[in-house]
Enzyme design. Structure first.
Site, PDB file in Angstrom:
ATOM      1  N   PRO A  67       0.837  -1.200   0.000  1.00 29.62           N
ATOM      2  CA  PRO A  67       0.000   0.000   0.000  1.00 29.62           C
ATOM      3  C   PRO A  67       0.874   1.252   0.000  1.00 29.62           C
ATOM      4  O   PRO A  67       2.004   1.214   0.525  1.00 29.62           O
ATOM      5  CB  PRO A  67      -0.778  -0.096   1.317  1.00 29.62           C
ATOM      6  N   HIS A 182     -12.987 -15.073   0.510  1.00 24.37           N
ATOM      7  CA  HIS A 182     -12.072 -13.962   0.217  1.00 24.37           C
ATOM      8  C   HIS A 182     -12.616 -13.174  -0.974  1.00 24.37           C
ATOM      9  O   HIS A 182     -12.791 -13.712  -2.071  1.00 24.37           O
ATOM     10  CB  HIS A 182     -10.664 -14.485  -0.090  1.00 24.37           C
ATOM     11  N   GLU A 185     -11.325 -13.111  -4.787  1.00 25.59           N
ATOM     12  CA  GLU A 185     -11.122 -14.389  -5.474  1.00 25.59           C
ATOM     13  C   GLU A 185     -12.387 -14.758  -6.246  1.00 25.59           C
ATOM     14  O   GLU A 185     -13.049 -15.763  -5.984  1.00 25.59           O
ATOM     15  CB  GLU A 185     -10.693 -15.439  -4.436  1.00 25.59           C
ATOM     16  N   HIS A 302     -10.970 -21.222  -3.232  1.00 24.83           N
ATOM     17  CA  HIS A 302     -10.193 -19.975  -3.193  1.00 24.83           C
ATOM     18  C   HIS A 302      -9.450 -19.813  -4.512  1.00 24.83           C
ATOM     19  O   HIS A 302      -9.490 -20.669  -5.383  1.00 24.83           O
ATOM     20  CB  HIS A 302      -9.144 -20.034  -2.072  1.00 24.83           C
ATOM     21  N   GLU A 378      -7.177 -23.999  -4.178  1.00 20.47           N
ATOM     22  CA  GLU A 378      -6.746 -22.747  -4.817  1.00 20.47           C
ATOM     23  C   GLU A 378      -6.879 -22.940  -6.318  1.00 20.47           C
ATOM     24  O   GLU A 378      -6.171 -23.754  -6.911  1.00 20.47           O
ATOM     25  CB  GLU A 378      -5.287 -22.426  -4.461  1.00 20.47           C
TER      26      GLU A 378
END
Ligand code: 0X9
Ligand code: ZN
Length: 413
Positions: A67, A182, A185, A302, A378
């Protein structure tokens, strides 16, 4: 009404007034870095401190988002630790604006209305509203599917669950599929919707378990990532620092709570005030408990990394019960995918092959509910586009997961 629409349009798209457009403002000045080979440990430490967002969760990928508020400190700490970094994206907001500009025109517009859903859902990621219409439509037109709201999110959206009742001869036993915990995703929810459609049309090759699917476990985060911050991961729980809202829902479950998570609210892996402090995890927990005696498998979808992860996530040393069976069944799943589409998925242990993480759906379902097969899957890709996976992957990714799931279910039922 017209004025509201014009103001909205100006907020979302226009720079004519010289004002910063809102769309990617949250990511203005954020950078993507590639860390050198030994950056794994330090990136995890910086993620816990809220200074970095680890993007690719594999041992080889070292892509992180930094960030703007943390650029200087992150640079200094990496230098102290002797970890080199290369800047891949100078300004994430500009990068995303450019990507959208190039895609404009080639992307088919969505036209999903209550009566015409689910027509275009293979071509684009749906809005939350469209997902709701799709689910209502699916369940209204089926005698064995029912739709239940498990509760409300922080911002009062429904957490929907579809129950597909088994009608087959081998009835008995159930599986639970969760997606979208999440926010960024997106492919996970898109795949869950396709699985639902395929399961409903299946003639029995998938072995006839009862199926529970929660295709959108974090609707507030999803809508936020669709409209204001494409890299949003957590829910939208209010925080004392307005820049650091949200709890990581995959660190909020009550088993080895806190391991591989953070106490710091600015962190992407903030565990929350207490286990199950969040309405979303509470709703999932309560519904799962009700059907636990029947559950043989819990699959948490995910992205990204193309890995089928098995527990434990909380410890590298402890081996989970049934590990052999988890690996063997996992191999069957990845082989089926390889044969269908030549896409490589790896079967891996979370803590050993990735990083320690607990307070996850997968660890909690295995330990507290005693479900034999619990996995985190994933999905695509391996990191080329990561969370920004092009919608053209929705169909092939869904088809390969469906193929893997069918053989996996045949094996365990
Ligand atoms: O960190 C996570 O929550 C998961 N990876 S992701 O990139 N989708 O955020 C992995 C969770 C792995 N599962 C367990 N630790 N049990
Ligand atoms: Zn995830």
């Amino acid at each position: 009404m017209l004025i509201v629409a014009l103001v909205m349009m100006a907020m979302l798209t226009s720079t004519a007034s010289g004002m910063e457009p809102i769309r990617h403002r949250a990511l203005r000045g954020h950078q993507i870095w590639q860390l050198s080979g030994d950056g794994g440990a330090v990136s995890f430490e910086l993620m816990q401190k809220g200074l970095m967002d680890v993007l690719g969760h594999s041992r080889t990928s070292r892509k992180v988002r930094v960030p703007s508020r943390a650029l200087e400190e992150a640079r200094r700490i990496l230098q102290e630790r002797g970890v080199a970094h290369e800047v891949l994206v100078e300004d994430l907001a500009t990068f995303l604006e450019e990507k959208e500009r190039l895609a404009r025109g080639s992307v088919e517009r969505e036209s999903c209305f209550p009566n015409s859903c689910p027509r275009p859902f293979g071509n684009s990621y749906m809005t939350f509203k469209q997902i709701e219409w799709f689910l209502q439509n699916l369940c209204e037109n089926s005698t064995r599917a029912s739709l239940t709201s498990l509760g409300k999110s922080t911002e009062n959206r429904d957490i929907w669950m579809v129950h597909l009742r088994s009608e087959g001869p081998k009835a008995g036993g159930a599986i639970w599929v969760e997606a979208g915990i999440h926010a960024r995703e997106w492919i996970s929810s898109a795949v869950a919707l396709h699985l639902l459609k395929n399961l409903l049309q299946d003639d029995g090759t998938a072995g006839h378990p009862d199926v529970y699917v929660v295709p959108m476990a974090n609707p507030d985060g999803y809508e936020y990532s669709r409209t204001l911050d494409r890299f949003w991961r957590k829910n939208r729980r209010r925080a004392s620092n307005p820049e650091c809202m949200g709890v990581d829902l995959n660190r909020n479950w009550g088993f080895h709570y806190g391991v591989g998570a953070s106490d710091f609210e600015c962190s992407e892996v903030f565990k929350g005030a207490a286990a199950f402090s969040e309405p979303e995890t509470k709703a999932l927990r309560d519904a799962m408990k009700k059907v636990k005696d029947n559950l043989k498998m819990v699959l948490s979808l995910h992205s990204y990394g193309q890995q089928l992860l098995y527990p434990w996530g909380y410890s590298e040393e402890e081996t989970a019960p049934d590990t052999d069976d988890l690996i063997k069944a996992g191999n069957v799943f990845v082989e089926a995918i390889k044969n269908l589409s030549n896409t490589s998925y790896a079967v891996a242990n979370v803590a050993r092959d990735l990083y320690k993480a607990s307070g996850t759906t997968e660890d909690w379902a295995k330990s507290v509910l005693g479900v034999k097969y619990t996995y985190t899957l994933e999905l695509r890709d391996e990191g080329e586009n990561g969370f920004l996976l092009d919608p053209s992957h929705i169909l092939p990714c869904s088809e390969e997961v469906w193929e893997g799931l069918k053989v996996l279910l045949q094996r365990i039922f």
